[in-house]
Motif scaffolding. Structure first.
Motif, PDB file in Angstrom:
ATOM      1  N   LYS A  28       0.869  -1.181   0.000  1.00 39.38           N
ATOM      2  CA  LYS A  28       0.000   0.000   0.000  1.00 39.38           C
ATOM      3  C   LYS A  28       0.899   1.222   0.000  1.00 39.38           C
ATOM      4  O   LYS A  28       1.684   1.425   0.931  1.00 39.38           O
ATOM      5  CB  LYS A  28      -0.925  -0.005   1.223  1.00 39.38           C
ATOM      6  N   ARG A  29       0.818   2.032  -1.036  1.00 36.69           N
ATOM      7  CA  ARG A  29       1.654   3.227  -1.131  1.00 36.69           C
ATOM      8  C   ARG A  29       1.173   4.265  -0.127  1.00 36.69           C
ATOM      9  O   ARG A  29      -0.014   4.579  -0.064  1.00 36.69           O
ATOM     10  CB  ARG A  29       1.601   3.794  -2.541  1.00 36.69           C
ATOM     11  N   VAL A  30       2.123   4.800   0.661  1.00 41.35           N
ATOM     12  CA  VAL A  30       1.748   5.726   1.730  1.00 41.35           C
ATOM     13  C   VAL A  30       2.410   7.093   1.598  1.00 41.35           C
ATOM     14  O   VAL A  30       2.110   8.000   2.379  1.00 41.35           O
ATOM     15  CB  VAL A  30       2.077   5.132   3.118  1.00 41.35           C
ATOM     16  N   GLY A  31       3.328   7.280   0.634  1.00 38.84           N
ATOM     17  CA  GLY A  31       3.957   8.592   0.499  1.00 38.84           C
ATOM     18  C   GLY A  31       5.057   8.593  -0.546  1.00 38.84           C
ATOM     19  O   GLY A  31       5.407   7.560  -1.121  1.00 38.84           O
ATOM     20  N   ARG A  32       5.624   9.788  -0.782  1.00 34.79           N
ATOM     21  CA  ARG A  32       6.753   9.930  -1.706  1.00 34.79           C
ATOM     22  C   ARG A  32       7.523  11.190  -1.354  1.00 34.79           C
ATOM     23  O   ARG A  32       6.991  12.108  -0.725  1.00 34.79           O
ATOM     24  CB  ARG A  32       6.274   9.999  -3.153  1.00 34.79           C
ATOM     25  N   SER A  33       8.805  11.206  -1.751  1.00 32.56           N
ATOM     26  CA  SER A  33       9.613  12.407  -1.556  1.00 32.56           C
ATOM     27  C   SER A  33       9.456  13.313  -2.769  1.00 32.56           C
ATOM     28  O   SER A  33       8.992  12.880  -3.827  1.00 32.56           O
ATOM     29  CB  SER A  33      11.090  12.026  -1.393  1.00 32.56           C
ATOM     30  N   TYR A  34       9.847  14.560  -2.612  1.00 32.46           N
ATOM     31  CA  TYR A  34       9.696  15.519  -3.698  1.00 32.46           C
ATOM     32  C   TYR A  34      11.048  15.985  -4.244  1.00 32.46           C
ATOM     33  O   TYR A  34      11.129  16.965  -4.969  1.00 32.46           O
ATOM     34  CB  TYR A  34       8.881  16.726  -3.222  1.00 32.46           C
ATOM     35  N   LYS A  35      12.110  15.244  -3.900  1.00 36.54           N
ATOM     36  CA  LYS A  35      13.428  15.577  -4.423  1.00 36.54           C
ATOM     37  C   LYS A  35      13.550  15.062  -5.854  1.00 36.54           C
ATOM     38  O   LYS A  35      13.244  13.907  -6.138  1.00 36.54           O
ATOM     39  CB  LYS A  35      14.517  14.951  -3.551  1.00 36.54           C
ATOM     40  N   ILE A  36      14.020  15.918  -6.741  1.00 38.67           N
ATOM     41  CA  ILE A  36      14.120  15.551  -8.158  1.00 38.67           C
ATOM     42  C   ILE A  36      15.218  14.511  -8.382  1.00 38.67           C
ATOM     43  O   ILE A  36      15.037  13.549  -9.132  1.00 38.67           O
ATOM     44  CB  ILE A  36      14.400  16.803  -9.017  1.00 38.67           C
TER      45      ILE A  36
ATOM     46  N   LYS B 150      12.072   9.068  -4.019  1.00 33.57           N
ATOM     47  CA  LYS B 150      11.769   7.917  -3.176  1.00 33.57           C
ATOM     48  C   LYS B 150      10.258   7.745  -3.006  1.00 33.57           C
ATOM     49  O   LYS B 150       9.513   8.722  -2.935  1.00 33.57           O
ATOM     50  CB  LYS B 150      12.414   8.073  -1.793  1.00 33.57           C
ATOM     51  N   LEU B 151       9.857   6.498  -2.933  1.00 29.66           N
ATOM     52  CA  LEU B 151       8.471   6.156  -2.670  1.00 29.66           C
ATOM     53  C   LEU B 151       8.412   5.313  -1.405  1.00 29.66           C
ATOM     54  O   LEU B 151       9.334   4.535  -1.119  1.00 29.66           O
ATOM     55  CB  LEU B 151       7.875   5.373  -3.843  1.00 29.66           C
ATOM     56  N   TYR B 152       7.330   5.469  -0.654  1.00 29.78           N
ATOM     57  CA  TYR B 152       7.208   4.776   0.635  1.00 29.78           C
ATOM     58  C   TYR B 152       5.951   3.900   0.634  1.00 29.78           C
ATOM     59  O   TYR B 152       4.885   4.316   0.166  1.00 29.78           O
ATOM     60  CB  TYR B 152       7.142   5.795   1.771  1.00 29.78           C
ATOM     61  N   PHE B 153       6.106   2.703   1.183  1.00 33.05           N
ATOM     62  CA  PHE B 153       5.017   1.724   1.177  1.00 33.05           C
ATOM     63  C   PHE B 153       4.900   1.029   2.526  1.00 33.05           C
ATOM     64  O   PHE B 153       5.910   0.805   3.220  1.00 33.05           O
ATOM     65  CB  PHE B 153       5.264   0.634   0.120  1.00 33.05           C
ATOM     66  N   ASP B 154       3.677   0.696   2.888  1.00 30.24           N
ATOM     67  CA  ASP B 154       3.441  -0.352   3.882  1.00 30.24           C
ATOM     68  C   ASP B 154       3.346  -1.652   3.102  1.00 30.24           C
ATOM     69  O   ASP B 154       2.697  -1.700   2.042  1.00 30.24           O
ATOM     70  CB  ASP B 154       2.129  -0.111   4.641  1.00 30.24           C
ATOM     71  N   VAL B 155       3.995  -2.683   3.601  1.00 32.55           N
ATOM     72  CA  VAL B 155       3.985  -3.953   2.877  1.00 32.55           C
ATOM     73  C   VAL B 155       3.755  -5.113   3.832  1.00 32.55           C
ATOM     74  O   VAL B 155       4.064  -5.034   5.027  1.00 32.55           O
ATOM     75  CB  VAL B 155       5.314  -4.187   2.098  1.00 32.55           C
TER      76      VAL B 155
ATOM     77  N   LYS C  38       4.354  -7.280   8.659  1.00 38.03           N
ATOM     78  CA  LYS C  38       4.074  -5.943   8.159  1.00 38.03           C
ATOM     79  C   LYS C  38       5.320  -5.097   8.300  1.00 38.03           C
ATOM     80  O   LYS C  38       5.890  -4.985   9.398  1.00 38.03           O
ATOM     81  CB  LYS C  38       2.910  -5.305   8.914  1.00 38.03           C
ATOM     82  N   ARG C  39       5.790  -4.529   7.192  1.00 39.49           N
ATOM     83  CA  ARG C  39       7.041  -3.772   7.169  1.00 39.49           C
ATOM     84  C   ARG C  39       6.828  -2.409   6.504  1.00 39.49           C
ATOM     85  O   ARG C  39       5.803  -2.152   5.888  1.00 39.49           O
ATOM     86  CB  ARG C  39       8.108  -4.533   6.366  1.00 39.49           C
ATOM     87  N   LYS C  40       7.861  -1.575   6.633  1.00 30.57           N
ATOM     88  CA  LYS C  40       7.941  -0.304   5.914  1.00 30.57           C
ATOM     89  C   LYS C  40       8.988  -0.465   4.815  1.00 30.57           C
ATOM     90  O   LYS C  40      10.138  -0.822   5.096  1.00 30.57           O
ATOM     91  CB  LYS C  40       8.346   0.836   6.848  1.00 30.57           C
ATOM     92  N   LEU C  41       8.602  -0.228   3.571  1.00 34.13           N
ATOM     93  CA  LEU C  41       9.535  -0.374   2.455  1.00 34.13           C
ATOM     94  C   LEU C  41       9.737   0.978   1.776  1.00 34.13           C
ATOM     95  O   LEU C  41       8.769   1.686   1.480  1.00 34.13           O
ATOM     96  CB  LEU C  41       8.998  -1.392   1.447  1.00 34.13           C
ATOM     97  N   THR C  42      11.004   1.315   1.560  1.00 34.05           N
ATOM     98  CA  THR C  42      11.361   2.529   0.837  1.00 34.05           C
ATOM     99  C   THR C  42      11.976   2.137  -0.500  1.00 34.05           C
ATOM    100  O   THR C  42      12.865   1.285  -0.560  1.00 34.05           O
ATOM    101  CB  THR C  42      12.379   3.383   1.619  1.00 34.05           C
TER     102      THR C  42
END
Length: 382
Positions: free
Chosen positions: A274-282, A286-291, A342-346
């Motif tokens: 489940k995608r939960v966020g992303r960074s805004y650096k060009i 990076k994308l962040y997920f609960d997995v 349940k983990r946090k994946l970057t």
């Protein structure tokens, strides 16, 4: 004049009958192409066209909708105890579910008896249920479910939901009842794997109907996967094969990899995200997920690779009437443990690296992920 009028009416009736038949054919084709709640509405319309052909089927659909409404109203079951009313409602839903899916084979079977008390069995030696928890007794069509013996000695009880664990066991034991009456479909040579497959199908159906969240499935199933059976007379397969049987059932019902289970996307046979966020650096996107990732831990496994059953609800092996005594209460102690963690994946789309918080490994290439989840996420989102 009268003859001309009668002729005109006859022509009109013929055209109307032809038009009605065309509409009936179109409605039939439309109904065949629809599923889920939409199919219910279509089926009700079709029933008005041919009421005599759909009386029995309509009754079954009404029963399903009634049970669904009750389960929706019931809400979240108790986590601390096995919620008997919740299990009883699902028990009736399982019967309706499998009867509907058996019609294509021209098969039917009686509803079994769910025993959630601590009395005596009517069959299988008429022994105390407390001595034979979690079995299917074919001679009397009884199913026993008692989750309490399962949780003794487990190392991870965090967020445990006993109702969902009990539902997983019930779905497995009900699978034996279906096998006993109509035969096996998927695993013709293995009774346990067939029951595991049927359990996976029903739980996927429950999730698709929003009768349980994926979190409820994973938290309850975590311990269920780790239940072992070291009774050498049983026909249980090794944990990995039983887990695969269970997930194959899940995939057959849910459409498998690439489909959604609630708000969770199934990335591979053993992972959800489940995608939960992303960074805004060009330069460093990076994308962040609960997995959820299924992991097997072999710390408690005995030498010689003797595996316990992953979907280990014990039952009367091969339908034996007097020998259905392999209860979960009598299991051996040494066994592997399987968990949906349940983990946090970057995920770094720029460097093609991924990192899972708390797994003990540093960030690594997405191509090093043996489960294939990081590769699939990168392909989908980067």
């Amino acid at each position: 004049m009268m003859k001309a009028l009668l002729l005109l009416l006859s022509v009109i009736n013929s055209v109307s009958s032809l038009r009605a038949e065309e509409l009936n054919i179109m409605a039939h084709k439309t109904c065949q192409a629809r599923k889920g709640n939409d199919y219910k509405n279509c089926y009700l319309y079709y029933s008005r066209i041919y009421p005599e052909r759909n009386q029995k089927g309509s009754s079954l659909i009404d029963s399903n909708q009634h049970l669904l409404a009750k389960l929706y109203d019931y809400g979240e079951p108790s986590a601390d105890i096995a919620d008997k009313e919740f299990l009883s409602l699902h028990f009736k839903m399982m019967y309706s579910y499998w009867i509907e899916r058996s019609k294509a084979r021209g098969a039917t079977f009686p509803i079994p008896i769910l025993r959630l008390d601590d009395g005596y069995l009517m069959g299988c030696g008429k022994k105390l249920i407390s001595k034979l928890p979690n079995i299917y007794c074919p001679s009397s069509s009884e199913i026993t479910v008692d989750v309490r013996p399962l949780i003794q000695g487990f190392t991870d009880r965090k967020n445990l939901n006993l109702s969902y664990l009990s539902l997983a066991i019930l779905s497995h034991e009900f699978g034996h009842h279906v096998n006993y009456h109509i035969g096996r479909e998927k695993y013709l040579d293995n009774e346990e794997n067939e029951a595991d497959w049927r359990a996976g199908k029903y739980l996927a159906y429950a999730i698709s109907k929003k009768l349980m969240p994926l979190e409820g499935f994973t938290k309850g199933a975590n311990l269920f996967f780790s239940v072992g059976d070291f009774h050498l007379l049983s026909k249980h397969d090794n944990p990995k094969n039983r887990f695969n049987s269970f997930m194959n059932g899940f995939n057959d019902e849910s459409m498998g990899v690439g489909s959604f289970a609630g708000e969770w996307l199934q990335d591979t046979n053993e992972t959800f995200s489940k995608r939960v966020g992303r960074s805004y650096k060009i330069k460093d996107r990076k994308l962040y997920f609960d997995v959820y990732r299924f992991e097997i831990e072999r710390g408690r496994q005995i030498a010689g690779n003797i595996f316990a059953g992953v979907i280990g609800a014990i039952n009367c092996s091969q339908g034996a009437s007097e020998d259905c005594v392999n209860s979960l209460f009598l299991q051996g102690q040494a066994k592997p443990e399987g968990w949906f963690r349940k983990r946090k994946l970057t995920l770094n789309c720029t460097s093609k690296m991924f990192d899972i918080k708390g797994d003990g490994f540093k960030a690594q290439s997405i191509y090093s992920d043996r489960k294939g989840q990081a590769q699939n996420l990168a392909k989908r989102y980067c």
